[in-house]
Design an enzyme around this catalytic site. Structure first.
Site, mmCIF file in Angstrom:
data_model
loop_
_atom_site.group_PDB
_atom_site.id
_atom_site.type_symbol
_atom_site.label_atom_id
_atom_site.label_comp_id
_atom_site.label_asym_id
_atom_site.label_seq_id
_atom_site.Cartn_x
_atom_site.Cartn_y
_atom_site.Cartn_z
ATOM 1 N N SER A 121 0.843 -1.184 0.000
ATOM 2 C CA SER A 121 0.000 0.000 0.000
ATOM 3 C C SER A 121 0.891 1.251 0.000
ATOM 4 C CB SER A 121 -0.955 -0.039 1.194
ATOM 5 O OG SER A 121 -1.960 0.923 1.081
ATOM 6 N N ASP B 27 -8.899 -5.332 -5.063
ATOM 7 C CA ASP B 27 -8.297 -4.299 -4.228
ATOM 8 C C ASP B 27 -9.011 -2.981 -4.523
ATOM 9 O OD1 ASP B 27 -6.598 -2.242 -3.222
ATOM 10 O OD2 ASP B 27 -4.881 -3.588 -3.311
ATOM 11 N N HIS C 110 -7.377 -5.833 -0.543
ATOM 12 C CA HIS C 110 -6.158 -5.051 -0.336
ATOM 13 C C HIS C 110 -5.319 -5.496 0.857
ATOM 14 C CE1 HIS C 110 -3.651 -1.429 -0.470
ATOM 15 N NE2 HIS C 110 -3.923 -1.209 0.808
#
Length: 235
Positions: free
Chosen positions: A28, A183, A211
Site C-alpha cells: 500500500s 483491491d 487489499h
C-alpha cells in the site's frame, strides 16, 4: 519534500545497519515508499517485493475518495460523506482536511472515525469485523486520518504519475508484485502497468482477495516471494 526525507531516512537506516544491499518490501503506502526508494537508490536494492501497489496518482485518489469505490459500497459511502457539507463534497479530501483540523475536538473525532472506518471496511474482499472495531477507536482514528489526509492533500509531495514514469530506474532489480484482484484502494490496473514497465518482477494477481495483507491469498504469495528470494541468496 517529505517523500524525499523518508527515502533518505531509509538510506540512513541501511547505512546504520552496515549492509550493502537489502530486500525492500512494502505494501500500500509502503509500496509507494519502496518504489520511491528503489528509484532513488537502485544499487542498494537486492530484491523488491510490492503488495497492493499504490502509485498515488490523482486518478487513484479520486477513485477511492471521490467516485469509483463509492459505487461498490453505496451504504458505506453514505456514512463516509455524512460529516461533510453538501457544498464541500466536490473535493472530499479537502473537505476532510477542514474537519480534521477543526477547532472543535468532537468534530475532529467524528470526521476521523468516518475516514478510517471507510478504509477499514473496504480493504478486504469479505467483511472483517476486526477492522471495523479497531478503526473506530477515536485515538487511533484521529492519528491515522490526520496523517493520511495530510499526505493526500499534498499529493504525497510527488508529481502525478512519477512512480510509473520512472519505473525504468528499477531495471535489473529482481522483484515480485502481489495484488488482490478486488483491491479497492489500489486498482489492479496500476500494478499491471508497473509490471509492464518493470518486467524483472513476477506478477501475481490473487483472485480471491482485496487489499489487506491479512487475506490468506495475499499472505501466501508474500511468503512464497520472500522464501524464493531467501533461497536464492543462500546459493
Amino acid at each position: 519534500m517529505i517523500i524525499v526525507g523518508l527515502v533518505e531516512d531509509m538510506e540512513r537506516l541501511r547505512q546504520h545497519m552496515g549492509v550493502e544491499t537489502w530486500l525492500v518490501l512494502g505494501g500500500s503506502w509502503g509500496s509507494t515508499l519502496a518504489m520511491a526508494y528503489a528509484q532513488t537508490h537502485p544499487e542498494r536494492v537486492s530484491e523488491l517485493i510490492l503488495r497492493g501497489v499504490y502509485t498515488l496518482t490523482r486518478a487513484e485518489l479520486d477513485w477511492y475518495y471521490q467516485f469509483g469505490v463509492s459505487e461498490m459500497f453505496p451504504e458505506k459511502w453514505e456514512r463516509f460523506i455524512a460529516p461533510v457539507a453538501v457544498s464541500d463534497q466536490g473535493d472530499m479530501i479537502a473537505a476532510y482536511r477542514k474537519l480534521l483540523t477543526s477547532d472543535d475536538p468532537a468534530v475532529q473525532v467524528e470526521a476521523a472515525k468516518a475516514w478510517t472506518i471507510w478504509e477499514g471496511e473496504t480493504i478486504t474482499l469479505l467483511p472483517n469485523p476486526d477492522f471495523s472495531t479497531s478503526y473506530a477507536d477515536g485515538h487511533f482514528a484521529l492519528a491515522f486520518a490526520r496523517l493520511e489526509n495530510h499526505f493526500f492533500v499534498h499529493d504525497c509531495w510527488m508529481e502525478d504519475g512519477q512512480l510509473l514514469r520512472n519505473a525504468g530506474r528499477m531495471k535489473g532489480i529482481p522483484g515480485a508484485i502481489v495484488h488482490g484482484r478486488y483491491d479497492m484502494p489500489c486498482p489492479v490496473k496500476n500494478a499491471y502497468l508497473l509490471h509492464k514497465a518493470w518486467p524483472d518482477a513476477s506478477f501475481q494477481i490473487v483472485e480471491g482477495a482485496g487489499h489487506a495483507t491479512t487475506e490468506p491469498g495475499i499472505l501466501d504469495q508474500l511468503i512464497r516471494a520472500t522464501d524464493r528470494f531467501a533461497a536464492c541468496s543462500l546459493r
